[in-house]
Design a protein around this motif. Structure first.
Motif, short mmCIF file in Angstrom:
data_model
loop_
_atom_site.label_atom_id
_atom_site.label_comp_id
_atom_site.label_asym_id
_atom_site.label_seq_id
_atom_site.Cartn_x
_atom_site.Cartn_y
_atom_site.Cartn_z
N PHE A 145 -69.63 19.42 0.12
CA PHE A 145 -68.32 19.21 0.75
C PHE A 145 -68.09 20.36 1.70
O PHE A 145 -68.25 21.53 1.35
CB PHE A 145 -67.21 19.15 -0.29
CG PHE A 145 -65.84 18.97 0.31
CD1 PHE A 145 -65.43 17.73 0.78
CD2 PHE A 145 -64.97 20.05 0.43
CE1 PHE A 145 -64.17 17.57 1.35
CE2 PHE A 145 -63.72 19.90 1.00
CZ PHE A 145 -63.31 18.65 1.46
N PHE A 146 -67.70 20.02 2.94
CA PHE A 146 -67.54 21.01 4.00
C PHE A 146 -66.14 20.88 4.58
O PHE A 146 -65.67 19.78 4.85
CB PHE A 146 -68.59 20.77 5.09
CG PHE A 146 -68.46 21.65 6.30
CD1 PHE A 146 -68.94 22.94 6.29
CD2 PHE A 146 -67.86 21.17 7.46
CE1 PHE A 146 -68.84 23.75 7.41
CE2 PHE A 146 -67.75 21.95 8.58
CZ PHE A 146 -68.24 23.26 8.55
N ARG A 147 -65.49 22.02 4.74
CA ARG A 147 -64.14 22.02 5.34
C ARG A 147 -64.07 23.12 6.40
O ARG A 147 -64.40 24.27 6.13
CB ARG A 147 -63.08 22.25 4.27
CG ARG A 147 -61.64 22.36 4.85
CD ARG A 147 -60.64 22.67 3.76
NE ARG A 147 -60.49 21.56 2.82
CZ ARG A 147 -60.44 21.70 1.50
NH1 ARG A 147 -60.57 22.89 0.95
NH2 ARG A 147 -60.29 20.64 0.71
N ALA A 148 -63.65 22.76 7.60
CA ALA A 148 -63.46 23.72 8.69
C ALA A 148 -62.03 23.62 9.18
O ALA A 148 -61.57 22.54 9.57
CB ALA A 148 -64.44 23.46 9.82
N ILE A 191 -65.60 16.97 5.27
CA ILE A 191 -66.76 16.09 5.21
C ILE A 191 -67.37 16.14 3.81
O ILE A 191 -67.63 17.21 3.27
CB ILE A 191 -67.84 16.50 6.23
CG1 ILE A 191 -67.31 16.40 7.66
CG2 ILE A 191 -69.10 15.65 6.07
CD1 ILE A 191 -68.24 16.99 8.69
N LEU A 192 -67.59 14.97 3.23
CA LEU A 192 -68.37 14.84 2.01
C LEU A 192 -69.66 14.14 2.40
O LEU A 192 -69.62 13.06 3.01
CB LEU A 192 -67.62 14.02 0.96
CG LEU A 192 -68.32 13.82 -0.38
CD1 LEU A 192 -68.40 15.14 -1.15
CD2 LEU A 192 -67.60 12.78 -1.22
N GLY A 193 -70.79 14.75 2.07
CA GLY A 193 -72.04 14.15 2.51
C GLY A 193 -73.25 14.71 1.81
O GLY A 193 -73.16 15.53 0.89
N MET A 207 -78.61 13.77 7.81
CA MET A 207 -77.40 13.79 6.99
C MET A 207 -76.81 12.39 6.83
O MET A 207 -76.85 11.58 7.76
CB MET A 207 -76.35 14.72 7.60
CG MET A 207 -75.16 14.95 6.70
SD MET A 207 -74.04 16.22 7.36
CE MET A 207 -72.89 16.38 5.99
N GLU A 208 -76.30 12.15 5.64
CA GLU A 208 -75.49 10.97 5.41
C GLU A 208 -74.07 11.43 5.13
O GLU A 208 -73.83 12.17 4.17
CB GLU A 208 -76.01 10.16 4.21
CG GLU A 208 -75.17 8.92 3.95
CD GLU A 208 -75.69 8.04 2.84
OE1 GLU A 208 -75.13 6.95 2.64
OE2 GLU A 208 -76.65 8.45 2.16
#
Length: 513
Positions: A145-148, A191-193, A207-208
């Protein structure tokens, strides 16, 4: 007709039953972790369901974990954090109240029997020796999980219009234009991937994206477009088709030709088609760019650490430039660690604390922050100062008994400013005896701050082969869901890192009220 109605009715009933069974078979548990002595929040703790899947608490100690089945009497959350006793919380009677963790004391003699009493220089040498053997750089699939988040705040927005030969462009018009520029702007991408490829820096990735969102205010774009149309109408009325602009600020000047489409008499009749085509083009570019841009950003962020010698976090590769001290010992994830603080001897930028496994000398966690401004530029009324860089990096072992990234966050802060004269002159070489047509002269003064906060949680890292990577097919056209305010339902049922207060409070202001 009747069989068709029965058929559709059966489909609707099936969907309802599926939805009910899905919602009934999952439950979400939320709480906040606090130090039992100080009652301070405990950030970046690991919360696992039955020692398997789990999440990480945010910088305020909050977490939210979803179990996608009914819980039973044997289910529990296992909570662990560096420097604290592990705690088991049964889920059968979980009440979402605060959870207190006890600080863990480590017996020094117990640590020393596991290894010889190394000096700090010996420990540093062994850390550097193990940088390329302790950590995994091979092919892997990382569920993440990515957060910007980006925050811009304008401390000063001022334009003093000293001269204008165009009556409609006056101080009132300029002030109204400045007022539509928000004092504070922020946007967030989540983003969850799953990221596929070699973990090594610079290697290509696939990446998915399972789900993604963007929180931002679209209304500012609309307001600025409206003012742009209004300004175009003013310019069309007062300037000549074959003129050009001379734009000057202090010693610097540039020539800018006038866009002749401004004078197209049929433009107003056909304006909707070009605008629609341009919008469709932007949407297509966004779909094409989102996936490659974000996977590159995430891969760079996961490798932006002390392992690489080409990095400003150089306290390992250039350890002679720092002062180190073993200040304590701790216990985390079944391993004893040295708690080592560092600070620059002279002109280096960072200070912090690293936690080093006493057995293999792997750095399993580092907290860092800058002690001086990273850069400070000022020339001819333009200034930029990078005043903040702080973060946390946490590693854990994978099935190969090598360390992979578990969590990373970083906050960057920059102050910028511009204070300069600006002069725009319309010139026309075809007008006999008078080349200068119109002139606008002003003094501009802007001061602002930009904060960027990035977080990355890697929930699972599975070893894959090169052929697994090659055979994986990406879905290229991916766009995030636009949200005008934080929606807790958007990520319901997904295990992500709990958002901070600023993100939860995000809401586009209603300009109609």
């Amino acid at each position: 007709m009747k069989p068709i109605l029965i058929y559709f009715k059966s489909i609707i009933i099936a969907i309802i039953l599926f939805t009910l069974s899905y919602s009934y078979g999952q439950e979400t548990f939320s709480s906040r972790l606090l130090d039992s002595k100080t009652e301070e929040p405990i950030a970046f703790a690991t919360i696992q369901f039955n020692y398997k899947t789990g999440v990480i608490s945010n910088d305020n100690g909050e977490f939210n974990i979803t179990i996608k089945r009914d819980v039973n009497a044997t289910d529990s959350l296992m909570i662990s954090c560096l420097g604290y006793e592990e705690k088991r919380i049964p889920l059968i009677n979980f009440d979402n109240s605060n959870i207190y963790l006890k600080p863990k004391t480590v017996d020094l003699s117990e640590v020393l029997v596991t290894n010889k009493n190394y000096t700090i220089d010996e420990i540093l040498d062994k850390i550097e020796e193990g940088l390329y053997t302790n950590y995994d750089f091979g092919y892997a699939k990382r569920k993440l999980f990515f957060r910007a988040s980006k925050y811009i705040h304008m401390d000063k927005r001022y334009v003093d219009l000293e001269e204008s030969t165009i009556p409609e462009i006056n101080q009132h018009f300029v002030d109204s234009l400045i007022q539509i520029i928000p004092e504070s702007i922020d946007n967030h991408t989540e983003i969850l991937g799953e990221l596929y490829g070699e973990i090594t820096r610079g290697k290509p990735q696939k990446m998915e994206i399972l789900k993604a969102s963007r929180l931002f205010d679209k209304s500012t774009e609309v307001d600025l477009n409206n003012y742009a149309e209004r300004l175009n109408g003013i310019l069309k009325k007062h300037i000549k088709r074959d003129s050009y602009f001379k734009i000057k600020s202090g010693w610097f000047s540039v020539k800018q030709d006038i866009d002749t489409t401004l004078f197209d008499e049929n433009q107003e009749k056909t304006v909707s088609k070009p605008l629609l085509a341009e919008q469709n083009k932007r949407d297509s570019i966004q779909k094409l760019n989102f996936l490659p841009e974000k996977k590159t950003m995430i891969h760079q962020f996961e490798n932006n650490n002390f392992i690489d010698d080409d990095n400003d976090l150089n306290f390992i590769h250039k350890s002679r430039r720092y002062e180190f001290e073993i200040t304590d010992y701790a216990y985390i994830d079944d391993m004893f660690v040295y708690v080592i603080t560092f600070e620059p001897k002279r002109r280096e930028d960072f200070a912090g604390t690293m936690y080093v496994n006493t057995e293999d000398f792997a750095v399993v966690r580092v907290d860092y922050n800058n002690v001086e401004s990273l850069s400070d530029f000022s020339l001819l009324g333009i200034s930029s100062k990078k005043y903040l860089k702080k973060g946390t990096i946490i590693f854990r072992k994978n099935n190969n008994e090598k360390y992979v990234l578990k969590y990373r966050d970083e906050t960057l802060g920059e102050q910028f400013g511009i204070k300069r004269p600006l002069k725009i002159v319309e010139k026309n070489k075809n007008v006999r005896g008078r080349r200068k047509q119109n002139e606008i002269k002003a003094e501009i003064h802007f001061i602002g701050r930009n904060i960027e906060k990035t977080e990355l949680v890697v929930f699972e890292t599975d070893i894959i082969t090169a052929s697994d990577y090659t055979n994986f097919k990406e879905k290229v056209l991916v766009t995030p869901t636009h949200l005008s305010q934080y929606d807790p339902e958007f990520w319901k049922g997904y295990n992500i890192i709990e958002p901070n207060k600023a993100l939860k409070d995000f809401k586009v202001l209603d300009t109609e009220n």
